[in-house]
Enzyme design. Structure first.
Site, short mmCIF file in Angstrom:
data_model
loop_
_atom_site.label_atom_id
_atom_site.label_comp_id
_atom_site.label_asym_id
_atom_site.label_seq_id
_atom_site.Cartn_x
_atom_site.Cartn_y
_atom_site.Cartn_z
CD GLU A 326 -36.13 10.91 -16.18
OE1 GLU A 326 -36.58 12.06 -15.99
OE2 GLU A 326 -35.55 10.26 -15.30
CB VAL A 327 -32.92 7.16 -23.33
CG1 VAL A 327 -31.68 7.15 -24.20
CG2 VAL A 327 -33.26 5.74 -22.89
#
Length: 568
Positions: A326-327
């Site tokens: 989840e960048v």
């Protein structure tokens, strides 16, 4: 009447002489006339093998006490013949080929248990297999005075070498005693991996000798931390029970808590996660709690390498989980250094590649295999090429898109750990935690399937049990699936609900990964599995695990009456 009896026989089969063991062994025979004998008051467990394995010694002591004192009361006692002609069971003798073999994802956990009287025998290649055999033996004893099934033979081994629980201790804190109780329950269910997601954007509860400020500033409270001694206790407690403890220090995303000690290395910290008027792709985080480490700041690696070095010292485990999930583009785009890089034709994927290139070789130099969440390779927007993720040193854990992403991982040649949010996320179905917002203003009830939870509905034990983690894979691809983990993210969980969120749903996964979810005819188990799970849940409760019920007691007392005709 005859047709009704035939209907019950076909669709509600149950045996009055069944033995309730969870997870179900791969092969078990109980020779008629299905006899039991009493456990001797002087019962002992001995080994024929000279060893120096303290974990095995601890397990033998623990199981000796459990078997002699548990006096389990089955909800429906098996109809057996307690023979007055058989001598009491005096001894369980253990023979182990390689008692000092270390526990890892490829360790032989097989065992053979033969119960005759007055002596039963347990043989295994490793101490870890022997521990599983001890657990099976303990479930073959019940009543007061304790009786044991005899003329029993069990040949057993797991289908998958990686069978675990992921627990998030950052969003809400769990006292050490609750971690230990969870590991105890894991051992009962023959699970062997406790994946400790110890830090995240919300708090940093792990005290590290080289970076004490991270916990000093980032923990919720001075009492909501895990000390060096706490970690050692958890790790040793796990190994005493055949459970590896794998640490996860999630980075570069999910690192907002680091900013309390080092604000200069964290982008978008303490900002509102979804700015008003912005579209979802322009958010700053996947949920409240913003902050990503800045891969373009050299100081990031000074801090991070101290963290990694300390964690690998604290956790003597082959796997190091480095997160990388989840960048969120919006977060990195708030940072001036990254903005300048992007304005010079750089990309966010290159920023992530910089991070991997500066951390992966360092972790490998510490003799660790690196586990990443699948995003590092499969994310649509920010990902790195497979050329910098060596397949011999990197494992990918999948959580999105069910079977499809597992297929993508293994078809690319990577080993996979399956944690599909569609099946294995135990936090789902409890709504959202962002308050009483408009998604709940629904007067028709038509939104009942997800109830505001992104991964709803609630994952039932049946859904978990029937999930086939190698579905759709070729034989060669399936070999790359190490196993699976259920995941309990803790936005809406803490120690007050821990047991009921985990158990007995995790027991369902434990059996499907140990011996499968199908019977000898290749059909999915249904009534028989339900009956055994009722009994197993009851025994777990008597052992101090707050597992939730799966049926009314009336169903247990009236076998067959609550089963469905829809066999699978």
């Amino acid at each position: 009447m005859l047709l009704q009896l035939l209907f019950l026989f076909l669709f509600f089969p149950f045996s009055t002489t069944s033995l309730n063991i969870w997870p179900k062994p791969r092969n078990l025979t109980w020779t008629p006339p299905h006899q039991t004998t009493l456990l001797s008051s002087t019962f002992t467990i001995t080994t024929t093998t000279l060893h120096h394995n303290n974990h095995l010694t601890a397990a033998i002591s623990r199981y000796t006490n459990l078997i002699k004192t548990e006096h389990n009361h089955p909800l429906i006692p098996p109809k057996t013949n307690l023979s007055n002609n058989l001598p009491p069971l005096q001894t369980l003798t253990i023979t182990i080929t390689n008692p000092n073999t270390e526990l890892n994802h490829a360790t032989d956990e097989s065992y053979t248990l033969i119960i005759t009287t007055p002596t039963a025998t347990l043989t295994a290649v490793t101490s870890w297999g022997a521990m599983h055999g001890l657990e099976t033996f303990s479930q073959l004893a019940w009543g007061n005075p304790t009786r044991v099934a005899v003329n029993v033979r069990v040949n057993d081994a797991p289908l998958f070498g990686h069978r675990g629980i992921m627990l998030d201790t950052s969003r809400n804190y769990y006292p050490v005693k609750d971690l230990l109780r969870t590991i105890e329950a894991m051992s009962m269910n023959k699970l062997n991996v406790f994946h400790w997601h110890v830090t995240d954007s919300h708090s940093f509860p792990l005290i590290l000798p080289s970076e004490p400020m991270l916990a000093e500033k980032g923990a919720y409270d001075v009492d909501m931390v895990y000390t060096v001694d706490d970690v050692k206790r958890v790790v040793e407690f796990g190994l005493d029970r055949g459970v590896r403890v794998i640490p996860e220090i999630d980075a570069p995303g999910h690192t907002g808590s680091w900013a309390l000690a080092y604000p200069d290395i964290v982008a978008c910290a303490n900002m509102f996660w979804w700015p008003a008027g912005s579209d979802w792709p322009d958010r700053l985080a996947a949920e409240p709690g913003t902050g990503h480490l800045n891969p373009l700041n050299p100081k990031t690696y000074q801090v991070l390498k101290n963290v990694i070095r300390d964690v690998t010292t604290l956790f003597p485990e082959q796997f190091y989980h480095s997160g990388a999930d989840e960048v969120v583009p919006g977060c990195w785009k708030t940072d001036p250094t990254i903005q300048k890089f992007l304005s010079n034709n750089g990309t966010l994927s290159q920023v992530l590649e910089t991070f991997i290139n500066n951390t992966l070789p360092f972790i490998l130099s510490l003799n660790r295999t690196v586990v990443y969440w699948e995003d590092v390779l499969l994310d649509d927007t920010v990902h790195v090429p497979s050329t910098i993720l060596p397949k011999e040193h990197v494992i990918l854990q999948t959580w999105n898109n069910g079977h499809n992403n597992t297929k993508r991982i293994v078809s690319s040649g990577y080993r996979a750990i399956v944690s599909s949010s569609d099946f294995y996320y135990l936090d789902c179905g409890h709504g959202d935690f962002t308050g009483n917002n408009s998604i709940y203003d629904n007067q028709t009830g038509s939104d009942k399937n997800d109830g505001g939870s992104w991964c709803g509905p609630f994952k039932t034990w049946q859904n978990i049990y029937n999930y086939d983690i190698t579905y759709g894979l070729t034989e060669e691809e399936a070999k790359l699936v190490l196993g699976g983990e259920v995941a309990l993210w803790s936005e809406q969980a803490d120690e007050t609900v821990l047991d009921s969120r985990l158990w007995p749903r995790t027991s369902a996964m434990a059996e499907s990964l140990w011996s499968g979810n199908r019977d000898e005819k290749g059909l999915k188990r249904y009534a028989e599995a339900t009956d055994r799970l009722n009994e197993w849940r009851s025994r777990m409760v008597s052992r101090g695990i707050g597992a939730e019920p799966i049926q009314p007691l009336w169903c247990v007392r009236n076998p067959g009456m609550c089963n469905t005709v829809h066999a699978i």
